[in-house]
Write a protein that holds these residues in place. Structure first.
Motif, PDB file in Angstrom:
ATOM      1  N   PRO A 121      11.288  -7.509  -0.330  1.00 38.55           N
ATOM      2  CA  PRO A 121      10.048  -8.606   0.097  1.00 38.55           C
ATOM      3  C   PRO A 121       9.624  -8.118   1.322  1.00 38.55           C
ATOM      4  O   PRO A 121       8.310  -8.393   1.670  1.00 38.55           O
ATOM      5  CB  PRO A 121      10.737  -9.858  -0.266  1.00 38.55           C
ATOM      6  CG  PRO A 121      12.180  -9.679  -0.195  1.00 38.55           C
ATOM      7  CD  PRO A 121      12.662  -8.391  -0.488  1.00 38.55           C
ATOM      8  N   ASP A 122      10.251  -7.766   2.279  1.00 41.31           N
ATOM      9  CA  ASP A 122       9.802  -7.853   3.648  1.00 41.31           C
ATOM     10  C   ASP A 122       8.914  -6.579   3.781  1.00 41.31           C
ATOM     11  O   ASP A 122       8.133  -6.353   4.855  1.00 41.31           O
ATOM     12  CB  ASP A 122      11.022  -7.273   4.544  1.00 41.31           C
ATOM     13  CG  ASP A 122      12.024  -8.349   4.843  1.00 41.31           C
ATOM     14  OD1 ASP A 122      13.048  -8.164   5.398  1.00 41.31           O
ATOM     15  OD2 ASP A 122      11.170  -9.638   4.365  1.00 41.31           O
ATOM     16  N   GLN A 123       9.100  -5.709   2.691  1.00 41.62           N
ATOM     17  CA  GLN A 123       7.985  -4.437   2.753  1.00 41.62           C
ATOM     18  C   GLN A 123       6.743  -4.667   2.247  1.00 41.62           C
ATOM     19  O   GLN A 123       5.728  -3.771   2.144  1.00 41.62           O
ATOM     20  CB  GLN A 123       8.848  -3.288   2.018  1.00 41.62           C
ATOM     21  CG  GLN A 123      10.156  -2.801   2.525  1.00 41.62           C
ATOM     22  CD  GLN A 123       9.663  -2.260   3.839  1.00 41.62           C
ATOM     23  OE1 GLN A 123       8.992  -1.343   4.311  1.00 41.62           O
ATOM     24  NE2 GLN A 123      10.770  -2.809   4.917  1.00 41.62           N
ATOM     25  N   TYR A 124       6.246  -5.665   1.677  1.00 40.54           N
ATOM     26  CA  TYR A 124       5.074  -6.056   1.132  1.00 40.54           C
ATOM     27  C   TYR A 124       4.232  -6.549   2.053  1.00 40.54           C
ATOM     28  O   TYR A 124       4.396  -7.493   2.877  1.00 40.54           O
ATOM     29  CB  TYR A 124       5.192  -6.911  -0.098  1.00 40.54           C
ATOM     30  CG  TYR A 124       5.619  -6.168  -1.242  1.00 40.54           C
ATOM     31  CD1 TYR A 124       7.215  -5.679  -1.397  1.00 40.54           C
ATOM     32  CD2 TYR A 124       4.937  -5.820  -2.405  1.00 40.54           C
ATOM     33  CE1 TYR A 124       7.547  -5.089  -2.357  1.00 40.54           C
ATOM     34  CE2 TYR A 124       5.311  -4.764  -3.407  1.00 40.54           C
ATOM     35  CZ  TYR A 124       6.774  -4.626  -3.291  1.00 40.54           C
ATOM     36  OH  TYR A 124       7.327  -3.832  -4.640  1.00 40.54           O
ATOM     37  N   ASP A 125       2.725  -6.209   1.724  1.00 40.16           N
ATOM     38  CA  ASP A 125       1.584  -6.577   2.599  1.00 40.16           C
ATOM     39  C   ASP A 125       0.743  -8.014   2.092  1.00 40.16           C
ATOM     40  O   ASP A 125       0.626  -8.804   3.209  1.00 40.16           O
ATOM     41  CB  ASP A 125       0.566  -5.477   2.650  1.00 40.16           C
ATOM     42  CG  ASP A 125       1.161  -4.158   2.791  1.00 40.16           C
ATOM     43  OD1 ASP A 125       1.075  -2.990   2.265  1.00 40.16           O
ATOM     44  OD2 ASP A 125       1.863  -3.848   3.953  1.00 40.16           O
ATOM     45  N   TYR A 126       0.900  -8.069   1.034  1.00 35.04           N
ATOM     46  CA  TYR A 126       0.063  -9.247   0.736  1.00 35.04           C
ATOM     47  C   TYR A 126       1.015  -9.948  -0.409  1.00 35.04           C
ATOM     48  O   TYR A 126       1.796  -9.384  -1.323  1.00 35.04           O
ATOM     49  CB  TYR A 126      -1.295  -8.739   0.034  1.00 35.04           C
ATOM     50  CG  TYR A 126      -2.120  -8.109   0.996  1.00 35.04           C
ATOM     51  CD1 TYR A 126      -2.205  -6.847   1.075  1.00 35.04           C
ATOM     52  CD2 TYR A 126      -2.656  -8.947   2.085  1.00 35.04           C
ATOM     53  CE1 TYR A 126      -2.891  -6.153   1.767  1.00 35.04           C
ATOM     54  CE2 TYR A 126      -3.524  -8.047   2.995  1.00 35.04           C
ATOM     55  CZ  TYR A 126      -3.510  -6.942   2.925  1.00 35.04           C
ATOM     56  OH  TYR A 126      -4.257  -6.296   3.858  1.00 35.04           O
ATOM     57  N   TRP A 127       0.877 -11.523  -0.491  1.00 36.62           N
ATOM     58  CA  TRP A 127       1.543 -12.179  -1.376  1.00 36.62           C
ATOM     59  C   TRP A 127       0.536 -13.315  -2.073  1.00 36.62           C
ATOM     60  O   TRP A 127      -0.257 -13.578  -1.356  1.00 36.62           O
ATOM     61  CB  TRP A 127       2.742 -13.031  -0.756  1.00 36.62           C
ATOM     62  CG  TRP A 127       3.690 -12.084  -0.216  1.00 36.62           C
ATOM     63  CD1 TRP A 127       4.031 -11.448   0.816  1.00 36.62           C
ATOM     64  CD2 TRP A 127       5.020 -11.992  -1.035  1.00 36.62           C
ATOM     65  NE1 TRP A 127       5.134 -10.602   0.954  1.00 36.62           N
ATOM     66  CE2 TRP A 127       5.788 -11.057  -0.128  1.00 36.62           C
ATOM     67  CE3 TRP A 127       5.410 -12.256  -2.295  1.00 36.62           C
ATOM     68  CZ2 TRP A 127       7.085 -10.423  -0.595  1.00 36.62           C
ATOM     69  CZ3 TRP A 127       6.700 -11.746  -2.765  1.00 36.62           C
ATOM     70  CH2 TRP A 127       7.354 -11.023  -1.883  1.00 36.62           C
ATOM     71  N   LEU A 172       0.937  -1.144   0.027  1.00 37.73           N
ATOM     72  CA  LEU A 172       0.056  -0.014   0.093  1.00 37.73           C
ATOM     73  C   LEU A 172       0.773   1.397   0.073  1.00 37.73           C
ATOM     74  O   LEU A 172       0.592   2.251  -0.734  1.00 37.73           O
ATOM     75  CB  LEU A 172      -1.016   0.078   1.217  1.00 37.73           C
ATOM     76  CG  LEU A 172      -2.018   1.412   1.386  1.00 37.73           C
ATOM     77  CD1 LEU A 172      -2.934   1.108   0.006  1.00 37.73           C
ATOM     78  CD2 LEU A 172      -2.772   0.868   2.646  1.00 37.73           C
ATOM     79  N   LEU A 173       2.247   1.171   0.614  1.00 34.50           N
ATOM     80  CA  LEU A 173       2.908   2.391   0.988  1.00 34.50           C
ATOM     81  C   LEU A 173       3.786   2.639  -0.353  1.00 34.50           C
ATOM     82  O   LEU A 173       4.985   3.184  -0.035  1.00 34.50           O
ATOM     83  CB  LEU A 173       3.477   2.354   2.037  1.00 34.50           C
ATOM     84  CG  LEU A 173       2.496   2.470   3.330  1.00 34.50           C
ATOM     85  CD1 LEU A 173       3.328   2.250   4.684  1.00 34.50           C
ATOM     86  CD2 LEU A 173       1.648   3.489   3.223  1.00 34.50           C
TER      87      LEU A 173
END
Length: 123
Positions: free
Chosen positions: A107-113, A100-101
């Motif tokens: 990869p640690d910064q992503y919310d959904y996978w 969202l941001l």
């Protein structure tokens, strides 16, 4: 929650092409930056490409630059990874992710996978 489902993986010979798709559902797709990552056996997950929420900004990893492109269609809630001139070293499970941001190559910064799609390139 955002659900992501990848498709388009498969087995190809070196020099071939594949187009991966990532369909999002559950929430409005357009505010999310999208990223593609890959993970080969025994290796860490690595950044491949990302695109900003409106698709106006993209980034491609040096290892695939000139061969891969990323795109998105916010009407279809879908992100794409076009992969050309594939090499055996591109063999991996490919994942899409939503953040969202804004974009990030971590990869640690992503919310959904998503769950990933296998790409196998033979020589």
């Amino acid at each position: 929650q955002v659900q992501l489902v990848e498709s388009g993986g498969g087995s190809v010979q070196a020099g071939g092409s594949l187009r991966l798709s990532c369909v999002a559902s559950g929430r409005i797709f357009s505010p999310y930056a999208m990223g593609w990552f890959r993970q080969a056996p025994g290796k860490e997950r690595e950044f491949v490409a990302d695109t900003s929420a409106n698709g106006g900004s993209t980034a491609i990893a040096d290892s695939v630059k000139g061969r891969f492109t990323i795109a998105r269609d916010n009407i279809k809630n879908t992100a794409y990874l076009q992969m050309n001139r594939l090499k055996p070293e591109d063999t991996a499970v490919y994942y899409c992710a939503a953040r969202l941001l804004g974009v990030s190559n971590s990869p640690d910064q992503y919310d959904y996978w998503g769950r990933g799609t296998q790409v196998t390139v033979s020589s």
